[in-house]
Motif scaffolding. Structure first.
Motif, PDB file in Angstrom:
ATOM      1  N   LYS A  94       0.885  -1.160   0.000  1.00 43.43           N
ATOM      2  CA  LYS A  94       0.000   0.000   0.000  1.00 43.43           C
ATOM      3  C   LYS A  94       0.918   1.203   0.000  1.00 43.43           C
ATOM      4  N   ALA A  95       0.935   1.916  -1.111  1.00 45.18           N
ATOM      5  CA  ALA A  95       1.810   3.075  -1.273  1.00 45.18           C
ATOM      6  C   ALA A  95       1.014   4.340  -0.985  1.00 45.18           C
ATOM      7  N   ARG A  96       1.583   5.200  -0.177  1.00 44.66           N
ATOM      8  CA  ARG A  96       0.960   6.474   0.172  1.00 44.66           C
ATOM      9  C   ARG A  96       1.925   7.589  -0.201  1.00 44.66           C
ATOM     10  N   GLY A  97       1.402   8.743  -0.561  1.00 45.01           N
ATOM     11  CA  GLY A  97       2.272   9.864  -0.905  1.00 45.01           C
ATOM     12  C   GLY A  97       2.781   9.753  -2.327  1.00 45.01           C
ATOM     13  N   ARG A  98       3.978  10.303  -2.575  1.00 46.82           N
ATOM     14  CA  ARG A  98       4.545  10.355  -3.931  1.00 46.82           C
ATOM     15  C   ARG A  98       5.558   9.230  -4.119  1.00 46.82           C
ATOM     16  N   ASN A  99       5.314   8.394  -5.131  1.00 47.66           N
ATOM     17  CA  ASN A  99       6.182   7.257  -5.428  1.00 47.66           C
ATOM     18  C   ASN A  99       6.302   7.063  -6.928  1.00 47.66           C
ATOM     19  N   ILE A 100       7.451   6.576  -7.380  1.00 55.34           N
ATOM     20  CA  ILE A 100       7.583   6.126  -8.763  1.00 55.34           C
ATOM     21  C   ILE A 100       7.373   4.625  -8.752  1.00 55.34           C
ATOM     22  N   LEU A 101       6.371   4.183  -9.518  1.00 52.51           N
ATOM     23  CA  LEU A 101       6.013   2.767  -9.576  1.00 52.51           C
ATOM     24  C   LEU A 101       5.975   2.316 -11.030  1.00 52.51           C
ATOM     25  N   THR A 102       6.288   1.049 -11.244  1.00 51.34           N
ATOM     26  CA  THR A 102       6.215   0.487 -12.590  1.00 51.34           C
ATOM     27  C   THR A 102       5.071  -0.501 -12.677  1.00 51.34           C
ATOM     28  N   ARG A 103       4.531  -0.613 -13.858  1.00 48.94           N
ATOM     29  CA  ARG A 103       3.527  -1.619 -14.212  1.00 48.94           C
ATOM     30  C   ARG A 103       3.981  -2.254 -15.510  1.00 48.94           C
ATOM     31  N   SER A 104       3.236  -3.229 -15.964  1.00 49.63           N
ATOM     32  CA  SER A 104       3.572  -3.859 -17.240  1.00 49.63           C
ATOM     33  C   SER A 104       3.436  -2.880 -18.401  1.00 49.63           C
ATOM     34  N   ASP A 105       2.647  -1.818 -18.216  1.00 49.96           N
ATOM     35  CA  ASP A 105       2.381  -0.876 -19.308  1.00 49.96           C
ATOM     36  C   ASP A 105       2.936   0.523 -19.066  1.00 49.96           C
ATOM     37  N   GLY A 106       3.904   0.667 -18.159  1.00 51.65           N
ATOM     38  CA  GLY A 106       4.487   1.995 -18.000  1.00 51.65           C
ATOM     39  C   GLY A 106       5.154   2.241 -16.669  1.00 51.65           C
ATOM     40  N   ILE A 107       5.683   3.449 -16.546  1.00 53.68           N
ATOM     41  CA  ILE A 107       6.297   3.956 -15.324  1.00 53.68           C
ATOM     42  C   ILE A 107       5.471   5.159 -14.912  1.00 53.68           C
ATOM     43  N   PHE A 108       5.096   5.224 -13.631  1.00 49.77           N
ATOM     44  CA  PHE A 108       4.174   6.256 -13.194  1.00 49.77           C
ATOM     45  C   PHE A 108       4.634   6.901 -11.895  1.00 49.77           C
ATOM     46  N   LEU A 109       4.427   8.206 -11.793  1.00 52.94           N
ATOM     47  CA  LEU A 109       4.562   8.905 -10.525  1.00 52.94           C
ATOM     48  C   LEU A 109       3.168   8.934  -9.931  1.00 52.94           C
ATOM     49  N   THR A 110       3.006   8.298  -8.790  1.00 58.72           N
ATOM     50  CA  THR A 110       1.707   8.276  -8.132  1.00 58.72           C
ATOM     51  C   THR A 110       1.732   9.232  -6.949  1.00 58.72           C
ATOM     52  N   SER A 111       0.611   9.838  -6.697  1.00 56.90           N
ATOM     53  CA  SER A 111       0.457  10.708  -5.539  1.00 56.90           C
ATOM     54  C   SER A 111      -0.894  10.392  -4.927  1.00 56.90           C
ATOM     55  N   GLY A 112      -0.873   9.896  -3.724  1.00 53.05           N
ATOM     56  CA  GLY A 112      -2.109   9.466  -3.085  1.00 53.05           C
ATOM     57  C   GLY A 112      -1.966   8.034  -2.620  1.00 53.05           C
ATOM     58  N   ASN A 113      -3.064   7.302  -2.657  1.00 49.23           N
ATOM     59  CA  ASN A 113      -3.094   5.934  -2.151  1.00 49.23           C
ATOM     60  C   ASN A 113      -3.259   4.942  -3.292  1.00 49.23           C
TER      61      ASN A 113
END
Length: 144
Positions: A94-113
Motif C-alpha cells: 500500500k503506497a501512500r504519498g509520492r512514489n515512482i512505480l512500474t507496471r507492465s504498461d508503463g512507469i508512473f509517478l503516483t500521488s495518493g493511495n
C-alpha cells in the motif's frame, strides 16, 4: 517488479534516524525506451509486531532519464510503503504519498493511495490503478 524479501520481524522496531541512500543508473522497465533513475535521499524500514513492514523515504528524489534522447525529469518521491504478507504468501504493498512505480504498461509517478500485490514467486497478483484514486503522471510520456 519483483517482490522484495521480507525478513522475520524483530521483537521491537529499530530506533534511530533514516539511512542516507544514493543509487545511480537504476533501470526502470515499462516504457518503449530504456529509462534509468538516479535516486538519492533517505530511507528507513520499520518492522511492525504483526510482521508487516513500513518503508519511509524522507527527502528522497529521483532523476529519471530517457537513455535514447537524454531527456530528464526530476521527481520528489517521499512516499511511504506499508507491506504485508497474507496466509497465501501474497505480498501486498500500500503506497501512500509520492512514489515512482512500474507496471507492465508503463512507469508512473503516483500521488495518493495505491495498492498492488505479488505472489510468493514474484508474479503480479494485482496491479495498481492508473485512474486513481490520487493523481498519476505517466513518466514515459514526460520523457518522450
Amino acid at each position: 517488479m519483483a517482490a522484495p524479501a521480507v525478513a522475520a520481524p524483530p521483537s521491537t522496531a529499530p530506533s534511530g534516524p533514516p539511512t542516507t541512500i544514493s543509487f545511480d543508473d537504476v533501470e526502470l522497465t515499462g516504457c518503449d525506451f530504456k529509462v534509468t533513475a538516479d535516486i538519492t535521499g533517505k530511507t528507513k524500514e520499520i518492522t511492525l509486531p504483526s510482521g508487516g513492514l513500513i518503508v519511509t523515504a524522507p527527502n528522497q528524489t529521483a532523476t529519471v532519464t530517457n537513455e535514447k534522447t537524454g531527456k530528464t525529469a526530476d521527481f520528489v518521491i517521499t512516499g511511504v510503503f506499508f507491506i504485508t504478507t497474507d496466509e497465501a504468501d501474497n505480498i501486498t504493498f500500500k503506497a501512500r504519498g509520492r512514489n515512482i512505480l512500474t507496471r507492465s504498461d508503463g512507469i508512473f509517478l503516483t500521488s495518493g493511495n495505491v495498492s498492488f500485490s505479488f505472489d510468493a514467486a514474484g508474479s503480479v497478483v494485482t496491479e495498481f490503478s492508473t485512474t486513481g484514486p490520487g493523481s498519476i503522471i505517466d513518466v514515459c510520456k514526460v520523457l518522450s
